[in-house]
Scaffold this active site. Structure first.
Site, PDB file in Angstrom:
ATOM      1  N   SER A 291       0.843  -1.190   0.000  1.00 46.39           N
ATOM      2  CA  SER A 291       0.000   0.000   0.000  1.00 46.39           C
ATOM      3  C   SER A 291       0.891   1.257   0.000  1.00 46.39           C
ATOM      4  O   SER A 291       1.804   1.342  -0.807  1.00 46.39           O
ATOM      5  CB  SER A 291      -0.968  -0.072   1.187  1.00 46.39           C
ATOM      6  OG  SER A 291      -2.025   0.821   1.032  1.00 46.39           O
TER       7      SER A 291
ATOM      8  N   ASP B 196      -9.866  -4.671  -5.146  1.00 43.39           N
ATOM      9  CA  ASP B 196      -9.115  -4.052  -4.062  1.00 43.39           C
ATOM     10  C   ASP B 196     -10.003  -3.171  -3.187  1.00 43.39           C
ATOM     11  O   ASP B 196      -9.965  -3.241  -1.964  1.00 43.39           O
ATOM     12  CB  ASP B 196      -7.964  -3.229  -4.643  1.00 43.39           C
ATOM     13  CG  ASP B 196      -7.072  -2.663  -3.572  1.00 43.39           C
ATOM     14  OD1 ASP B 196      -6.055  -3.292  -3.251  1.00 43.39           O
ATOM     15  OD2 ASP B 196      -7.407  -1.580  -3.030  1.00 43.39           O
TER      16      ASP B 196
ATOM     17  N   HIS C  43      -8.451  -4.882  -0.344  1.00 42.15           N
ATOM     18  CA  HIS C  43      -7.192  -4.208  -0.004  1.00 42.15           C
ATOM     19  C   HIS C  43      -6.537  -4.730   1.276  1.00 42.15           C
ATOM     20  O   HIS C  43      -5.327  -4.882   1.345  1.00 42.15           O
ATOM     21  CB  HIS C  43      -7.409  -2.700   0.099  1.00 42.15           C
ATOM     22  CG  HIS C  43      -6.120  -1.939   0.193  1.00 42.15           C
ATOM     23  ND1 HIS C  43      -5.212  -1.896  -0.842  1.00 42.15           N
ATOM     24  CD2 HIS C  43      -5.553  -1.236   1.212  1.00 42.15           C
ATOM     25  CE1 HIS C  43      -4.160  -1.183  -0.477  1.00 42.15           C
ATOM     26  NE2 HIS C  43      -4.338  -0.776   0.760  1.00 42.15           N
TER      27      HIS C  43
END
Ligand SMILES: *[C@@H]1O[C@H](CO)[C@@H](O)[C@H](O)[C@H]1NC(C)=O
Ligand SMILES: *[C@@H]1O[C@H](CO)[C@@H](O)[C@H](O)[C@H]1NC(C)=O
Ligand SMILES: *[C@@H]1O[C@H](CO)[C@@H](O)[C@H](O)[C@H]1NC(C)=O
Ligand SMILES: *[C@@H]1O[C@H](CO)[C@@H](O)[C@H](O)[C@H]1NC(C)=O
Length: 291
Positions: free
Chosen positions: A101, A217, A272
């Site tokens: 990330s 995601d 995610h």
């Protein structure tokens, strides 16, 4: 800071002792966590590397955990970057770098800011490499802000004091983005007068760049940003190969691609918050690229 540094050096000394016999087999790995979390969130990856490749030294950064992960990107790049160089100095045969990330964008910028690094393989796990423009992401931090007006906050001197303001990329306000953003347009060599050839040098020396992302995601928006794709000014997502950052080879993506060193991996069905917690993702898409 001094005490953190000495802890790191003692730790490096220990891992180099422990890995003395294996040093030739596996390259050390540096891991950078995502926003609002810390090294604990990356332990599954760290443990799995050591389970499958016993003796691999892993340095999972404890810096900028929790709220401090919102500190400006350049500040984090400088500090974590010094650690990446220290680990690299302890393992002159080369190291690997994984970022998840926001950590993947920090990692990429570290490679560019410190082109003397000795990173072999870089793995970007669902990172907003081309920026971020999405409500779900925004609401993790600012429940009351709406995407359409967030630029008023982010494209200001105050907004640029946060990491997320540094890579907020509003497709409808590109002039303000270029004017105010202190980070993303620079590391992307998007500002002609600041074209920095180091930013390309630091990336084209990689053995491999692995970019992992997927359509489910939910947080990285558009999800193609994990592959350097992004919105044009009309809400259409343009994939990496058709964007000027690639076509102009501004930071070396095209060079890497032509040499077969750039790999884009798309995995559907992964939200995610699961990328770094899914053993099968780690086994299939991380471990094979840590040679
Ligand atoms: C890419 O190159 C084109 C023309 O070759 C130029 O107009 C444009 O400004 C460049 N874009 C970037 C982001 O460097
Ligand atoms: C930026 O510099 C690099 C390396 O010197 C060069 O290859 C590239 O064409 C330049 N890009 C622009 C947009 O000036
Ligand atoms: C933007 O999208 C609309 C709807 O798809 C289209 O009619 C228009 O021509 C597009 N404009 C540009 C500048 O691409
Ligand atoms: C983990 O990822 C795999 C794809 O590699 C997927 O099939 C599986 O459903 C995921 N597991 C969980 C618990 O999300």
């Amino acid at each position: 800071m001094t005490s953190t540094n000495s802890v790191i050096y003692i730790y490096l000394f220990l891992i180099s002792l422990l890995s003395y016999n294996e040093a030739k087999s596996y390259h050390a790995v540096v891991i950078i966590h995502g926003v609002l979390t810390g090294s604990d969130s990356m332990e599954l990856i760290s443990n799995r590397i050591q389970e499958i490749h016993p003796g691999t030294p892993v340095y999972n950064t404890v810096r900028y955990a929790g709220w401090s992960s919102l500190e400006p990107m350049w500040q984090q790049v400088e500090e974590i970057g010094m650690d990446v160089l220290s680990v690299g100095a302890a393992f002159p045969e080369g190291i690997n770098l994984i970022g998840y990330s926001q950590g993947g964008l920090l990692a990429r910028a570290i490679l560019q800011r410190f082109p003397m690094h000795n990173v072999r393989n870089f793995i970007s796990l669902s990172s907003p490499q081309a920026g971020q423009y999405g409500t779900r992401f925004l609401h993790l931090f600012f429940p009351d802000l709406v995407c359409e007006t967030a630029y008023e906050l982010f494209y200001s001197r105050l907004g640029q004091h946060t990491s997320i303001g540094n890579y907020w990329n509003d497709p409808r306000h590109q002039e303000l983005y270029h004017k105010y953003s202190k980070f993303l347009p620079y590391v992307n060599n998007e500002i002609d007068v600041y074209n920095n050839s180091d930013y390309k040098t630091g990336l084209i020396k990689l053995r491999r760049m692995i970019l992992i992302g997927g359509p489910d995601d939910g947080v990285i928006t558009p999800w193609q940003s994990s592959h350097f794709g992004y919105y044009d000014n009309n809400d259409t997502v343009i994939e990496m190969h058709d964007r000027s950052i690639y076509k102009n080879d501004s930071i070396g993506l095209k060079t890497l691609d032509k040499q077969g060193k750039l790999k884009l991996i798309t995995v559907p069905g992964i939200p995610h918050t699961e990328w770094h917690k899914n053993i099968s993702i780690i086994d299939q898409f991380l471990l094979p690229y840590l040679d």
